[in-house]
Design a protein around this motif. Structure first.
Motif: not given
Length: 68
Positions: A41-48, A54-64
């Protein structure tokens, strides 16, 4: 540099919070899977960089991260 933990290697690894389990225990594999997903998910966010993504993925990453 060598690191010594003084716990030996009998095919066991320590879990967060204590306890030792076999290195092929499903919990150890699950920790790795959670870490891999978080990295992906971090790579996916960094690509573009896209604020809505980010609004969707950041909370998911924090939970993970908390789960891992």
């Amino acid at each position: 540099m060598k690191i010594y933990t003084k716990t030996g290697d009998a095919g066991l690894t320590g879990l967060f919070g204590g306890g030792r389990v076999s290195k092929d225990d499903p919990r150890v594999e699950a920790y790795g899977d959670v870490d891999e997903l978080n990295a992906f998910l971090g790579v996916a966010r960094a690509v573009e960089i896209m604020p809505r993504i980010d609004e969707v993925l950041v909370p998911i990453q924090r939970d993970l991260f908390s789960i891992g």
